[in-house]
Design an enzyme around this catalytic site. Structure first.
Site, mmCIF file in Angstrom:
data_model
loop_
_atom_site.group_PDB
_atom_site.id
_atom_site.type_symbol
_atom_site.label_atom_id
_atom_site.label_comp_id
_atom_site.label_asym_id
_atom_site.label_seq_id
_atom_site.Cartn_x
_atom_site.Cartn_y
_atom_site.Cartn_z
ATOM 1 N N ARG A 61 0.833 -1.198 0.000
ATOM 2 C CA ARG A 61 0.000 0.000 0.000
ATOM 3 C C ARG A 61 0.875 1.258 0.000
ATOM 4 O O ARG A 61 2.038 1.230 0.381
ATOM 5 C CB ARG A 61 -0.902 0.008 1.225
ATOM 6 C CG ARG A 61 -2.003 -1.036 1.219
ATOM 7 C CD ARG A 61 -2.800 -0.995 2.508
ATOM 8 N NE ARG A 61 -1.954 -1.301 3.676
ATOM 9 C CZ ARG A 61 -1.426 -0.402 4.478
ATOM 10 N NH1 ARG A 61 -1.648 0.888 4.274
ATOM 11 N NH2 ARG A 61 -0.683 -0.770 5.502
ATOM 12 N N LYS A 203 -8.616 -2.408 1.408
ATOM 13 C CA LYS A 203 -8.424 -1.505 2.544
ATOM 14 C C LYS A 203 -9.283 -0.250 2.422
ATOM 15 O O LYS A 203 -9.588 0.393 3.427
ATOM 16 C CB LYS A 203 -6.943 -1.134 2.667
ATOM 17 C CG LYS A 203 -6.080 -2.283 3.179
ATOM 18 C CD LYS A 203 -6.578 -2.857 4.495
ATOM 19 C CE LYS A 203 -5.630 -3.908 5.054
ATOM 20 N NZ LYS A 203 -6.211 -4.631 6.222
ATOM 21 N N HIS A 222 -8.754 -4.159 13.009
ATOM 22 C CA HIS A 222 -7.771 -4.781 12.122
ATOM 23 C C HIS A 222 -7.272 -6.035 12.823
ATOM 24 O O HIS A 222 -6.218 -6.038 13.459
ATOM 25 C CB HIS A 222 -6.627 -3.796 11.841
ATOM 26 C CG HIS A 222 -5.677 -4.263 10.792
ATOM 27 N ND1 HIS A 222 -4.342 -3.975 10.822
ATOM 28 C CD2 HIS A 222 -5.866 -5.010 9.674
ATOM 29 C CE1 HIS A 222 -3.741 -4.500 9.773
ATOM 30 N NE2 HIS A 222 -4.651 -5.143 9.069
ATOM 31 N N SER A 241 1.169 -6.257 9.915
ATOM 32 C CA SER A 241 1.638 -7.197 8.900
ATOM 33 C C SER A 241 2.877 -7.936 9.371
ATOM 34 O O SER A 241 3.816 -7.342 9.898
ATOM 35 C CB SER A 241 1.955 -6.435 7.610
ATOM 36 O OG SER A 241 2.443 -7.296 6.626
ATOM 37 N N LYS A 245 -1.208 -12.752 12.179
ATOM 38 C CA LYS A 245 -2.677 -12.730 12.227
ATOM 39 C C LYS A 245 -3.291 -13.865 11.425
ATOM 40 O O LYS A 245 -4.192 -14.553 11.883
ATOM 41 C CB LYS A 245 -3.219 -11.402 11.672
ATOM 42 C CG LYS A 245 -3.134 -10.218 12.573
ATOM 43 C CD LYS A 245 -4.090 -9.102 12.183
ATOM 44 C CE LYS A 245 -4.187 -8.815 10.711
ATOM 45 N NZ LYS A 245 -2.935 -8.398 10.085
ATOM 46 N N THR A 246 -2.810 -14.020 10.191
ATOM 47 C CA THR A 246 -3.378 -15.053 9.317
ATOM 48 C C THR A 246 -2.933 -16.443 9.746
ATOM 49 O O THR A 246 -3.742 -17.366 9.865
ATOM 50 C CB THR A 246 -2.968 -14.788 7.858
ATOM 51 O OG1 THR A 246 -3.498 -13.526 7.445
ATOM 52 C CG2 THR A 246 -3.501 -15.876 6.945
ATOM 53 N N ASP A 260 -8.346 -10.883 8.797
ATOM 54 C CA ASP A 260 -7.776 -9.535 8.738
ATOM 55 C C ASP A 260 -8.664 -8.418 9.265
ATOM 56 O O ASP A 260 -8.175 -7.481 9.862
ATOM 57 C CB ASP A 260 -7.396 -9.218 7.281
ATOM 58 C CG ASP A 260 -6.508 -7.992 7.158
ATOM 59 O OD1 ASP A 260 -5.563 -7.864 7.951
ATOM 60 O OD2 ASP A 260 -6.760 -7.160 6.269
ATOM 61 N N ARG A 326 2.325 -12.221 -1.621
ATOM 62 C CA ARG A 326 0.999 -12.464 -1.049
ATOM 63 C C ARG A 326 0.223 -13.525 -1.811
ATOM 64 O O ARG A 326 0.437 -13.753 -3.003
ATOM 65 C CB ARG A 326 0.183 -11.165 -1.098
ATOM 66 C CG ARG A 326 0.699 -10.053 -0.204
ATOM 67 C CD ARG A 326 0.150 -10.165 1.176
ATOM 68 N NE ARG A 326 0.565 -9.071 2.038
ATOM 69 C CZ ARG A 326 0.037 -8.832 3.232
ATOM 70 N NH1 ARG A 326 -0.915 -9.619 3.698
ATOM 71 N NH2 ARG A 326 0.483 -7.850 3.975
#
Length: 540
Positions: A61, A203, A222, A241, A245-246, A260, A326
Site C-alpha cells: 500500500r 483496505k 484490524h 503485517s 494474524k493469518t 484480517d 501475497r
C-alpha cells in the site's frame, strides 16, 4: 457501450458517470476472469493452478497517497492528524478525469458485500481496469448469490484505474507522486489510481466501514478471528503485517472467522471479508498446511511470487521482487472456515507483536488497562529488507494496530473496545511472535510450535491456572512455566548471552513505548497511563 454478465439494469455504470467505456464485464466468475487476465497479458498460471500477477513498483500500500475529502460531514469527525485533507474541488477534478479516462476502456465490475452481518454490511460496487484486480476483490469481499445481484443497488463505489496518473496541482495529491487513493465519505466514492497493488481496494472498504460503524455501536478492528468448534469461545488476533494474524488464526482445531478485518457489535463478532490475504514469504506445507493448500490451487491469486520459468513451480523463499509476497484465496478454501462469518462475543483477545529486539516474552497476561495501552500503541518492529532503505531494526507503532485505516480518532475505537472487553469479561494477552535470544540478526525467530502451544493454553483456559511473574520492564504477568514450551523462552533474559545488553535493549524499548504514547496521554484515563511500561525493579 457493450455489457455482459448479471447486473441490475436500473443501476448500471452510467449511474456513477461511466458512459463511454468500450465494454463492461459484470460479475464474471473465476474461470472467465482467469481467461481475461491471461489474454490481457496481466498474469500467468503457475503450477498448482493459482493465477500469478506482478504489481510493478508498488509492492504494498501507499498510505502517504491516501486522501480524504473535507466537507461538512467530515470536517469535525475525521482524525485529521492521521488523514490527509483533499478539497471537494480537487476530488471533483479527479473524478471527472477518471470518467474521461474510461472512454473506450474495457472494465470489469463486481457487486459485493463488505461485512458478513446483514445489519452492518455495505453494498459495494468495484470497477476495475485489470481482470486480475476484479478477481482479487471478488475473492476478498463477500459474494452475493445470483438472485441478490439482480436487485443490487450499491452504497459504496470504487473505481480502480492503475493506468491513470494524477496531477498534483489539479488533483491535490502529493507533489512528485504518481499514485492517489481519494475517498469521499459523503458520496461514498473511492478513486484509486497509479498503483497496481490490489490491496488498496480491500483496505478502502475497510476504511469506509471504520468511518461509519462506530456510530452504530460496532467497533471495526484490524484483526483476525476464530472460534471453538462448538461456537462458544471466539478469539480476536490483533497485529500488524508479519506478526501472524493469518497464520495463527488458521488453527486446525478451531473454526476460522476471518484473517484480517472484523467487527464487534451488540450481537457478537463478524468478518468484513469473504477471503484471506496471506503473506507467502517462506510459506511451507510443514508450518502452514492450510494456507499452503489454499494457495496452491485454482482460484487463488499470487502477488509478486517468483516461479521457475519452465516448471512454473512457485518459489516462496525468493524475495527478489519483494518480501511482501501475497496469496489471496476465498475463505472456503480453508476447510474449517465459518460459513456465516459470524460468531459469539470473544472470550480472549490476542495482541500480536513481532519484537525484533528480542526482549518481550512469548506470551503475557494483560490487565484491561494494559490491553488499552497496547491497543493504542500497536507495537511491532520492522527489520532490514521489509522496506526499501530500511537498515537494522526499527520500531513501528501503529495505533489500534491499523492507523492507516482509521478515519476517526483512535480514542473512539479504543473506548468502544474497552467497553466491550469490560461487558463481556474478556481475557487479554500479548504474544511475541518475533525474536528471542538476541535482536534480529543475532537471536532466532520464536518457534511457531511454542507460540501455538501457548495460544492453545490461553484459548482453552488452562494458562490462567499457571504461576505468573511480573515482568520488570513492562509490568505485565508472564507464566513461569508451560508444558511443552522451552523454560528459557518464558524468561527472555535467560536466552541472551549478554545480560547487560539485554537490560539496555529492554530499557530502550520501554522508552520508545513511553515516547510514542505521549500523544495519547490527554485522551486516556489515569489507569491506562499508569499501565505504561516502566523499569520498576532491577533487572533479573
Amino acid at each position: 457501450m457493450k455489457e455482459n454478465g448479471i447486473r441490475n439494469s436500473a443501476q448500471g455504470a452510467d449511474t456513477i458517470g461511466i458512459k463511454d467505456a468500450a465494454v463492461i464485464h459484470w460479475n464474471l466468475t473465476e474461470a472467465p476472469l482467469y481467461e481475461h487476465s491471461i489474454a490481457n497479458g496481466e498474469a500467468q498460471i503457475v503450477a498448482g493452478g493459482a493465477l500469478c500477477a506482478e504489481t510493478g513498483h508498488h509492492t504494498g500500500r501507499s498510505p502517504k497517497d491516501k486522501h480524504t475529502v473535507v466537507d461538512a460531514l467530515t470536517e469535525n469527525t475525521v482524525w485529521w492528524d492521521g488523514n490527509r485533507k483533499l478539497s471537494q474541488e480537487h476530488f471533483d477534478n479527479l473524478y471527472q478525469d477518471f470518467l474521461a479516462h474510461t472512454k473506450g476502456m474495457k472494465l470489469y465490475a463486481q457487486d459485493l458485500y463488505g461485512g458478513a452481518d446483514p445489519k452492518y454490511r455495505i453494498k459495494t460496487r468495484v470497477f476495475c481496469e485489470f481482470a486480475w484486480h476484479s478477481l482479487f476483490i471478488r475473492t476478498m469481499l463477500i459474494r452475493p448469490i445470483q438472485d441478490e445481484l439482480k436487485g443490487f443497488t450499491p452504497e459504496l463505489t470504487i473505481i480502480d484505474l492503475p493506468s491513470f496518473k494524477p496531477d498534483a496541482k489539479r488533483h491535490g495529491g502529493r507533489e512528485g507522486s504518481d499514485t492517489m487513493v481519494a475517498i469521499d465519505f459523503t458520496r461514498k466514492i473511492v478513486l484509486i489510481c497509479g498503483s497496481s497493488y490490489a490491496g488498496e481496494m480491500k483496505k478502502s472498504v475497510f476504511t469506509t466501514l471504520n468511518y461509519y460503524l462506530p456510530a452504530q455501536g460496532v467497533v471495526p478492528m484490524h484483526c483476525s478471528a476464530n472460534v471453538s468448534n462448538d461456537g462458544k469461545e471466539s478469539a480476536l488476533f490483533f497485529g500488524l503485517s508479519g506478526t501472524g494474524k493469518t497464520t495463527l488464526s488458521a488453527d486446525p482445531n478451531r473454526t476460522l472467522i476471518g484473517d484480517d478485518e472484523t467487527g464487534w457489535g451488540p450481537d457478537g463478532i463478524f468478518n468484513f471479508e469473504g477471503g484471506c490475504y496471506a503473506k507467502t514469504v517462506n510459506l511451507s506445507h510443514e508450518n502452514e498446511p492450510m494456507i499452503w493448500d489454499a494457495t496452491n490451487r485454482f482460484g487463488a491469486i499470487l502477488e509478486n511470487v517468483a516461479f521457475d520459468p519452465v516448471t512454473r513451480v512457485p518459489d516462496y523463499k525468493d524475495i527478489s521482487k519483494t518480501e511482501n509476497t501475497r496469496s489471496a484465496y476465498p475463505l472456503e478454501f480453508i476447510p474449517n472456515a465459518s460459513r456465516t462469518g459470524r460468531a459469539s462475543h470473544p472470550k480472549n483477545i490476542i495482541m500480536l507483536t513481532a519484537d525484533a529486539y528480542g526482549v518481550m516474552p512469548p506470551i503475557a497476561k494483560l490487565t484491561p488497562q494494559q490491553a488499552m495501552y497496547h491497543f493504542l500503541s500497536g507495537y511491532t518492529a520492522k527489520v532490514a529488507g521489509t522496506e526499501k532503505g530500511l537498515v537494522g531494526v526499527q520500531p513501528e507503532f501503529s495505533t489500534c494496530f491499523g492507523s492507516p485505516f482509521l478515519p476517526r480518532h483512535p480514542s473512539e475505537y479504543a473506548d468502544l473496545l474497552r467497553d466491550y472487553i469490560a461487558k463481556h469479561k474478556v481475557d487479554c494477552w500479548l504474544v511475541n511472535s518475533g525474536w528471542t535470544g538476541g535482536k534480529y540478526g543475532v537471536g532466532r525467530r520464536m518457534p511457531i510450535q511454542a507460540t501455538r502451544t501457548l495460544l492453545t493454553a490461553a484459548l482453552n483456559g488452562t494458562l490462567k491456572g499457571a504461576d505468573f511473574r511480573t515482568d520488570p520492564y513492562f509490568g505485565f504477568s508472564v507464566p513461569t512455566s508451560v508444558p511443552g514450551v522451552e523454560p528459557h523462552l518464558l524468561h527472555p533474559v535467560k536466552t541472551w548471552q549478554d545480560k547487560t545488553e539485554f537490560d539496555q535493549t529492554a530499557r530502550n524499548l520501554v522508552k520508545m513505548f513511553q515516547d510514542n504514547f505521549a500523544k495519547f496521554e490527554d485522551k486516556v484515563d489515569a489507569d491506562v497511563k499508569a499501565a505504561a511500561p516502566e523499569v520498576r525493579i532491577a533487572a533479573e
